[in-house]
Structures are given as C-alpha cells and as structure tokens.
Write an enzyme that holds these catalytic residues in place. Structure first.
Site, mmCIF file in Angstrom:
data_model
loop_
_atom_site.group_PDB
_atom_site.id
_atom_site.type_symbol
_atom_site.label_atom_id
_atom_site.label_comp_id
_atom_site.label_asym_id
_atom_site.label_seq_id
_atom_site.Cartn_x
_atom_site.Cartn_y
_atom_site.Cartn_z
ATOM 1 N N ARG A 67 54.314 42.365 17.756
ATOM 2 C CA ARG A 67 53.894 41.573 16.601
ATOM 3 C C ARG A 67 53.649 42.462 15.383
ATOM 4 N NH1 ARG A 67 49.097 38.215 19.138
ATOM 5 N NH2 ARG A 67 48.772 37.688 16.934
ATOM 6 N N HIS A 117 54.620 46.730 32.092
ATOM 7 C CA HIS A 117 54.727 45.298 32.374
ATOM 8 C C HIS A 117 53.393 44.575 32.291
ATOM 9 C CE1 HIS A 117 55.442 47.493 36.401
ATOM 10 N NE2 HIS A 117 54.157 47.544 36.140
ATOM 11 N N ASN A 152 40.215 42.145 22.504
ATOM 12 C CA ASN A 152 39.904 42.479 21.115
ATOM 13 C C ASN A 152 39.157 41.384 20.354
ATOM 14 O OD1 ASN A 152 42.209 40.845 21.292
ATOM 15 N ND2 ASN A 152 42.973 41.535 19.317
ATOM 16 N N ARG A 206 34.553 48.217 39.880
ATOM 17 C CA ARG A 206 34.803 47.024 40.693
ATOM 18 C C ARG A 206 33.833 46.988 41.870
ATOM 19 N NH1 ARG A 206 39.656 50.216 41.682
ATOM 20 N NH2 ARG A 206 39.629 51.106 43.790
#
Length: 335
Positions: free
Chosen positions: A216, A246, A269, A323
């Site tokens: 973009r 990916h 963001n 985690r």
C-alpha cells in the site's frame, strides 16, 4: 526535410476531452503527438491545421500525409473530421472530404462512448507497440495495459494480464508476472513480481515480490527483499535483505536489514483511535504468529518466539517468549 505545419488546437467544450485515456487526456495525447510541430498561426503559403482537443488520435504523420495529398492533388483545403487543414491565404474555399475510413480513425473525435472505446483501443495498441520497439518484452500486447505516463526501461518483461498505471517507473531487468497491478510506483532493477498490487511505493533491486501480496502507499522496500504470499505492507520501510514470506501484516513500521518476519506476524498498529509506529531493528527474528503491539521498539539481534504478543520495548540481543505452557488432560467424556 521536415515539413512545416502549424497547428491550432481549439476547445471542443466536450467533457470527454478531459477523460483520462491511459493516463493522459485527449488534449495531452494530441499535444504530445504533435510536439515537434509549430503551435501557431501559419504564414501565407504554409499549411495550417485547426484541430479540437477531443481528437486524441491525430499524429504528425497523419497531418503530413494530408499535406502531401493536398499538394499532389492541388487541393488547398481539406476536412479532418471536425477539424480542417488548409494553405494559409487560400481563402474560404470548400473543404475536400478525405476518405471516410481514414477520418474515422486518424481524425476521430470523442463524440460518444463508442468513439471513446475505439480511441482507447488504438492508443493502447500504439503504446504497447512503442514499448516493444524499445526492447520491452510483451508477448501478449492485447492483454497488457500501460499508461502513457509510466516509464518502462528496455529489458523489462511483462506477462499477460498486467496493468501499469500513473507515474510508475519500471527499471531494466524487471520481470512482471500475470495478475499484477502497479500504480505510481518505482520498481528497481532485476526485481521479480509474481502477482499482486503495488501502490505509490518504491521497491528496490533484486527483490522477489508476491504472489497475492499488497503493498500500500508510502511503503519503501529495500534491495534483495522477499515479500511472499498474502503479505500486506502499509506505509512502512523495509531494509535490505528482509524476508516476509507469507500471511503477515506490516503497518506503520520500520524493519531493519536482514530481519526475518515469520508466518502470521502482525504489526498491531491501530488502537481504535490512532495509528502507532513499530520499529524493528536489524537481524531480528520474529517467529510465527507474533503480535507487535504499537507503539513499540524491538532492538537489533533480538529473537521473538512463536506465538508471543509483545507490548513493551525489547532491548538488543534479547530472547522473548510470551506464550502460556500447554496443559494436557484426558477428556472426561471419553474416559
């Protein structure tokens, strides 16, 4: 010897004259194709062409052919569709009508949508033929669309179903695969684009982009960068050697040289009100499914383990794992 032809372009008051045909208005096409002629009133004995700004297909060659025909046949005034060409000083004599087939093409005016569509086809064919003559590889010219405002250097290869719009610059050695749209962007030498959308951005040299990626506006991509399947880049700067292979989103970020962005990484963001910036240093490893919650800085040589959500700044040479350890229990309904 170059023939002296003077040209006057009148306002047709046709709104279709302002429509963009492959990046340029009809008047801009007309002026560009006649740029080596004199835009002025002719002196006595010189040829004068009076054209309108909704006649985009007129060329210097077509006007010279009309002048040659007029001199050969002793004709002093000839109609050019809605325009006219005459010897200055010849007086108001009736205009000779040229062959209708020639008028419909060379001196076509944009009177309706059918004429606009015809003009678009002719201009596209002219552009692709010009590019091929300059050394651009276009094996299927009917299936490629390049605006006249774009610059394509020799040695570029453009596959079928590619669109290059606006003030784009594609440098030597670039290979563009099918289903790519590039708009107002610069593509560096020897970069390979395997499909995707690139908008108002700069791509470095020796990169591999796509397939199915979106870059973009306001993005700057360095050299030797890999941006792969289903990656979206928004208003971000990626350094040299960055790999983002990916399924990731990089928005409002800076990523340093040789950093690896793993599968499923998200630059978070947006807090619902404002966009915030994330800065990632050089040689950082971002594991799969990492979330970087902006505003945030991750310094050089850090390693963020897969599945970690990072909310606080990370110092240089850090290892971050955020985690929860998995718990394994027997299913009671299967006991």
């Amino acid at each position: 010897m170059r023939r002296k032809i003077c040209v006057i372009i009148k306002n047709s008051r046709n709104p279709k004259a302002e429509e963009k045909l492959w990046g340029l208005s009809a008047r801009e096409h007309l002026e560009n194709s006649l740029s080596s002629l004199s835009f002025c009133k002719a002196k006595e004995g010189e040829w004068q062409a009076v054209l309108y700004d909704d006649m985009p297909l007129v060329t210097q060659k077509s006007l010279c052919e009309v002048a040659d025909f007029g001199e050969k046949e002793g004709i002093m005034r000839l109609s050019l569709g809605k325009g006219v060409m005459f010897r200055a000083g010849a007086g108001k004599i009736p205009a000779f009508s040229l062959d209708k087939g020639r008028e419909k093409l060379a001196f076509l005016s944009l009177e309706d949508e059918e004429k606009v569509a015809l003009a678009r086809r002719v201009l596209k064919d002219r552009q692709t033929e010009s590019l091929r003559s300059a050394g651009v590889g276009i094996p299927s010219p009917d299936l490629v669309a390049v605006d006249y405002t774009a610059k394509i250097e020799g040695g570029v290869f453009i596959a079928p179903f590619v669109e290059i719009k606006g003030k784009s610059l594609v440098k030597r050695g670039v290979e563009i695969s099918s289903f790519t749209r590039i708009e107002d962007s610069e593509i560096g030498e020897n970069t390979k684009i395997e499909g995707g959308v690139i908008l108002s951005s700069i791509i470095g040299k020796d990169c591999k982009i796509g397939p199915f990626c979106v870059i973009r506006p306001k993005s700057i991509i360095g050299d030797k960068v890999r941006i792969g399947n289903f990656v979206e880049i928004k208003a971000s700067v990626l350094g040299d050697g960055v790999k983002c292979a990916h399924l990731s989103y990089i928005g409002d970020g800076e990523v340093g040289n040789d950093t690896n962005v793993g599968c499923g990484v998200v630059f978070a963001n947006y807090d619902g009100v404002k966009k915030h910036k994330t800065v990632v240093g050089e040689k950082v490893f971002l594991g799969c499914n990492v979330n970087l919650v902006a505003p945030l800085t991750v310094e050089d040589n850090s390693f963020i383990a897969a599945g970690t959500t990072v909310c606080h700044n990370v110092e240089e040479n850090s290892f971050v794992i955020g985690r929860q350890r998995e718990t394994v229990k027997k299913r009671k309904d299967k006991a």
